[in-house]
Design a protein around this motif. Structure first.
Motif, mmCIF file in Angstrom:
data_model
loop_
_atom_site.group_PDB
_atom_site.id
_atom_site.type_symbol
_atom_site.label_atom_id
_atom_site.label_comp_id
_atom_site.label_asym_id
_atom_site.label_seq_id
_atom_site.Cartn_x
_atom_site.Cartn_y
_atom_site.Cartn_z
ATOM 1 N N PHE A 75 0.804 -1.210 0.000
ATOM 2 C CA PHE A 75 0.000 0.000 0.000
ATOM 3 C C PHE A 75 0.843 1.268 0.000
ATOM 4 O O PHE A 75 1.890 1.334 0.644
ATOM 5 C CB PHE A 75 -0.931 0.026 1.218
ATOM 6 C CG PHE A 75 -2.010 -1.000 1.171
ATOM 7 C CD1 PHE A 75 -3.061 -0.868 0.276
ATOM 8 C CD2 PHE A 75 -1.979 -2.106 2.012
ATOM 9 C CE1 PHE A 75 -4.070 -1.813 0.220
ATOM 10 C CE2 PHE A 75 -2.982 -3.055 1.974
ATOM 11 C CZ PHE A 75 -4.034 -2.911 1.071
ATOM 12 N N GLY A 76 0.336 2.252 -0.714
ATOM 13 C CA GLY A 76 0.861 3.597 -0.658
ATOM 14 C C GLY A 76 -0.322 4.537 -0.541
ATOM 15 O O GLY A 76 -1.471 4.148 -0.750
ATOM 16 N N LEU A 77 -0.043 5.784 -0.190
ATOM 17 C CA LEU A 77 -1.092 6.800 -0.164
ATOM 18 C C LEU A 77 -1.000 7.593 -1.454
ATOM 19 O O LEU A 77 -0.082 8.394 -1.645
ATOM 20 C CB LEU A 77 -0.914 7.730 1.043
ATOM 21 C CG LEU A 77 -1.404 7.192 2.380
ATOM 22 C CD1 LEU A 77 -1.071 8.179 3.496
ATOM 23 C CD2 LEU A 77 -2.896 6.916 2.355
ATOM 24 N N ASP A 78 -1.950 7.351 -2.343
ATOM 25 C CA ASP A 78 -1.973 8.028 -3.634
ATOM 26 C C ASP A 78 -2.922 9.227 -3.551
ATOM 27 O O ASP A 78 -3.813 9.267 -2.703
ATOM 28 C CB ASP A 78 -2.419 7.051 -4.730
ATOM 29 C CG ASP A 78 -1.833 7.409 -6.086
ATOM 30 O OD1 ASP A 78 -1.161 8.450 -6.196
ATOM 31 O OD2 ASP A 78 -2.051 6.638 -7.042
ATOM 32 N N VAL A 79 -2.728 10.179 -4.440
ATOM 33 C CA VAL A 79 -3.497 11.423 -4.365
ATOM 34 C C VAL A 79 -4.975 11.190 -4.693
ATOM 35 O O VAL A 79 -5.318 10.339 -5.512
ATOM 36 C CB VAL A 79 -2.913 12.488 -5.315
ATOM 37 C CG1 VAL A 79 -1.532 12.913 -4.861
ATOM 38 C CG2 VAL A 79 -2.879 11.981 -6.746
ATOM 39 N N GLY A 80 -5.818 11.964 -4.010
ATOM 40 C CA GLY A 80 -7.252 11.909 -4.259
ATOM 41 C C GLY A 80 -8.009 11.145 -3.191
ATOM 42 O O GLY A 80 -7.504 10.177 -2.621
ATOM 43 N N GLY A 81 -9.217 11.624 -2.901
ATOM 44 C CA GLY A 81 -10.079 10.908 -1.962
ATOM 45 C C GLY A 81 -9.686 11.137 -0.517
ATOM 46 O O GLY A 81 -9.177 12.199 -0.144
ATOM 47 N N SER A 82 -9.894 10.118 0.301
ATOM 48 C CA SER A 82 -9.570 10.201 1.720
ATOM 49 C C SER A 82 -9.203 8.817 2.240
ATOM 50 O O SER A 82 -9.442 7.806 1.567
ATOM 51 C CB SER A 82 -10.748 10.777 2.518
ATOM 52 O OG SER A 82 -11.874 9.922 2.428
#
Length: 203
Positions: A75-82
């Motif tokens: 997992f990574g934190l990708d841009v967009g959403g929450s």
């Protein structure tokens, strides 16, 4: 791979960004394995909502959950959403050791960009260290077709174990904490269907 000097420079730059002093507690935000295997001491933890990023299987793992020949996904934190995750409060006296361990764990290759971001908790907003996805790295994985994703997650295995174990552990940790992630639940449902389909062929 980052050299020791580059990794230490990144660590010091992040602490300097918030003007950290040895007596100052800091928050660290976890969204993947940090939720269920933080590997550092903390004095408090809170469920936290981060806006502007979402949890995604968007990072190739060629060591921990895969190999160079057959990489897995983490997992990574990708841009967009929450994203709903867990924030951990680290006492000031423990920050040097905890951050050194964190940078060795999360920043061996520079695939993440450490940022101090506002997270929302039931006890008020906090500013936490968040490891966000570096889209410029060659380890970044844009969204792939579900069938390909299932194959990668099911087959890959690294020094920390099978990729599928990592995905399901994260899903279970979120479920235990009653944190909803529809994207991850969809992946879990697809994995259950996929493994059910291929089980007869493995018998």
């Amino acid at each position: 791979m980052l050299s020791d000097a580059e990794r230490k420079a990144s660590l010091h730059a992040s602490l300097s960004e918030v003007g950290w002093t040895p007596c100052q507690d800091v928050w660290v935000y976890g969204y993947g394995s940090l939720i269920w295997r933080p590997e550092f001491d903390f004095s408090e933890q809170r469920q936290a909502l981060l806006r502007g990023y979402h949890r995604a299987l968007c990072l190739w793992s060629r060591i921990n959950r895969g190999t160079p020949e057959e990489p897995g996904l983490v997992f990574g934190l990708d841009v967009g959403g929450s994203c709903r995750g867990m924030a951990f409060r680290i006492p000031g006296s423990m920050v040097p050791d905890a951050f050194d361990a964190l940078w060795q764990r999360e920043m061996p290759s520079g695939a993440y960009i450490p940022r101090w971001l506002r997270c929302h908790t039931s006890e008020g907003d906090i500013r936490a260290l968040v490891f966000t996805m570096n889209r410029k790295t060659d380890a970044y994985v844009p969204r792939m077709p579900d069938e390909q994703l299932m194959q990668v997650v099911h087959r890959a295995r690294g020094i920390n174990g099978p990729c599928i174990e990592y995905v399901l552990e994260t899903a279970s940790a979120l479920q235990r904490s009653k944190m909803l992630d529809k994207r991850l639940q969809n992946v879990v449902n697809l994995l259950q269907s996929y493994t059910g389909q291929i089980a007869p062929n493995q018998a």
